[in-house]
Design a protein around this motif. Structure first.
Motif, short mmCIF file in Angstrom:
data_model
loop_
_atom_site.label_atom_id
_atom_site.label_comp_id
_atom_site.label_asym_id
_atom_site.label_seq_id
_atom_site.Cartn_x
_atom_site.Cartn_y
_atom_site.Cartn_z
N SER A 103 0.82 -1.20 0.00
CA SER A 103 0.00 0.00 0.00
C SER A 103 0.86 1.26 0.00
CB SER A 103 -0.91 -0.01 1.24
OG SER A 103 -1.77 1.11 1.21
N VAL A 104 0.36 2.27 -0.69
CA VAL A 104 0.99 3.59 -0.70
C VAL A 104 -0.06 4.60 -0.29
CG1 VAL A 104 2.69 2.98 -2.46
CG2 VAL A 104 0.52 4.02 -3.15
N GLN A 105 0.39 5.79 0.03
CA GLN A 105 -0.51 6.85 0.47
C GLN A 105 -0.36 8.05 -0.44
OE1 GLN A 105 -0.17 7.71 4.68
NE2 GLN A 105 -0.51 9.87 4.27
N ASP A 106 -1.48 8.62 -0.87
CA ASP A 106 -1.47 9.82 -1.70
C ASP A 106 -2.76 10.58 -1.42
OD1 ASP A 106 -1.68 11.74 -3.79
OD2 ASP A 106 -0.47 10.47 -5.11
N PRO A 107 -2.65 11.83 -0.98
CA PRO A 107 -3.88 12.59 -0.69
C PRO A 107 -4.72 12.82 -1.94
CG PRO A 107 -1.96 14.01 -0.54
CD PRO A 107 -1.46 12.60 -0.71
N ASN A 108 -4.09 12.81 -3.13
CA ASN A 108 -4.81 12.94 -4.39
C ASN A 108 -4.90 11.56 -5.04
OD1 ASN A 108 -6.06 13.73 -6.71
ND2 ASN A 108 -4.61 15.35 -7.21
N LEU A 109 -5.52 10.66 -4.33
CA LEU A 109 -5.65 9.26 -4.74
C LEU A 109 -6.21 9.13 -6.16
CD1 LEU A 109 -7.09 6.58 -2.44
CD2 LEU A 109 -8.29 7.06 -4.54
N GLU A 110 -7.21 9.91 -6.49
CA GLU A 110 -7.85 9.81 -7.80
C GLU A 110 -6.88 10.14 -8.94
OE1 GLU A 110 -10.93 10.28 -4.67
OE2 GLU A 110 -9.08 11.36 -5.11
N PRO A 132 -18.16 7.26 4.99
CA PRO A 132 -18.93 8.08 4.05
C PRO A 132 -19.70 9.20 4.77
CG PRO A 132 -19.29 5.74 3.63
CD PRO A 132 -18.52 5.83 4.92
N GLY A 133 -19.55 10.41 4.25
CA GLY A 133 -20.24 11.56 4.82
C GLY A 133 -19.63 12.12 6.08
N GLU A 134 -18.62 11.43 6.65
CA GLU A 134 -17.99 11.87 7.91
C GLU A 134 -16.57 12.38 7.71
OE1 GLU A 134 -17.98 9.50 11.61
OE2 GLU A 134 -19.46 8.27 10.54
N LYS A 135 -15.73 11.52 7.10
CA LYS A 135 -14.31 11.83 6.93
C LYS A 135 -13.90 11.51 5.49
CE LYS A 135 -13.25 10.74 11.72
NZ LYS A 135 -12.57 9.86 12.63
N PRO A 136 -12.89 12.19 4.99
CA PRO A 136 -12.52 12.00 3.59
C PRO A 136 -11.56 10.82 3.34
CG PRO A 136 -11.20 13.74 4.54
CD PRO A 136 -12.16 13.29 5.62
N TYR A 137 -11.45 9.88 4.26
CA TYR A 137 -10.51 8.77 4.13
C TYR A 137 -10.99 7.81 3.04
CZ TYR A 137 -9.24 10.35 8.86
OH TYR A 137 -8.87 11.09 9.96
N ARG A 138 -10.15 7.63 2.00
CA ARG A 138 -10.51 6.82 0.85
C ARG A 138 -9.47 5.75 0.59
NH1 ARG A 138 -9.92 11.68 -0.13
NH2 ARG A 138 -8.63 11.68 -1.98
N GLU A 151 -2.51 -1.14 -3.12
CA GLU A 151 -3.64 -0.47 -2.47
C GLU A 151 -3.21 0.97 -2.23
OE1 GLU A 151 -6.59 -1.14 1.35
OE2 GLU A 151 -4.56 -1.93 1.46
N ILE A 152 -4.09 1.91 -2.47
CA ILE A 152 -3.77 3.32 -2.25
C ILE A 152 -4.71 3.85 -1.18
CG2 ILE A 152 -3.45 5.60 -3.28
CD1 ILE A 152 -3.46 4.18 -6.04
N TYR A 153 -4.13 4.52 -0.18
CA TYR A 153 -4.89 5.21 0.88
C TYR A 153 -4.75 6.71 0.66
CZ TYR A 153 -5.49 1.25 4.15
OH TYR A 153 -5.87 0.09 4.76
N SER A 154 -5.79 7.44 0.98
CA SER A 154 -5.73 8.90 0.91
C SER A 154 -5.09 9.50 2.15
CB SER A 154 -7.13 9.49 0.74
OG SER A 154 -7.93 9.13 1.85
#
Length: 166
Positions: A103-110, A132-138, A151-154
């Motif tokens: 897994s890697v992490q990128d705030p701009n996952l998209e 969903p609807g609470e926190k932006p963790y993707r 796997e990519i985490y935001s």
């Protein structure tokens, strides 16, 4: 004196690919990782690395190519190209014991998803929200062009799971 357990740091992960040069290009250009040792051919011999490879691979391994990269947080990526490498028909046998993704992490996952797909990788699922609807963790599961599952985490692992994601 009591032995105390402490968390060890992650050093590196080894990936096997069918084309080392293409993998170095992908991981430096798409993932932004640093090339710290150019692709090199290792041959069976009596050198220290040759003896180490005998210990790891057994006698008769012959030769292979290898390159070393590093992530932005100093984790090593060791990429191997073995002669006559076999690509499994199903590269996602998650039910079998062993590592089935990294897994890697990128705030701009998209944006990273788009880069990986444009470079020949695959998106294995839609981007999903942990809260969903609470926190932006993707998160999303991807596949590099060589069949390795990414796997990519935001957000950081600690942030994602510290509130009990499920």
């Amino acid at each position: 004196m009591m032995n105390q357990t402490y968390p060890r740091s992650f050093s590196h992960i080894g990936l096997s690919v069918p084309d080392l040069d293409a993998a170095v290009k992908f991981y430096t250009e798409v993932m932004g990782w640093y090339l710290i040792m150019e692709p090199t051919t290792i041959h069976h011999d009596d050198s220290a690395i040759g003896i180490m490879c005998d210990d790891v691979f057994g006698k008769g391994w012959g030769s292979f190519r290898i390159a070393h990269l590093a992530t932005g947080d100093k984790v090593g990526i060791e990429i191997f190209e073995f002669p006559a490498a076999e690509t499994p028909e199903n590269n996602f046998e998650y039910w079998k014991t062993g590592v089935f993704h990294f897994s890697v992490q990128d705030p701009n996952l998209e944006a990273l998803v788009e880069k990986i797909v444009a470079a020949g990788g695959k998106q294995r699922m839609p981007v999903r929200y942990y809260y969903p609807g609470e926190k932006p963790y993707r998160m999303v599961y991807m596949e590099d062009p060589f069949g390795n599952i990414i796997e990519i985490y935001s957000h950081s692992y600690e942030l994602t799971y510290s509130a009990g994601a499920y």
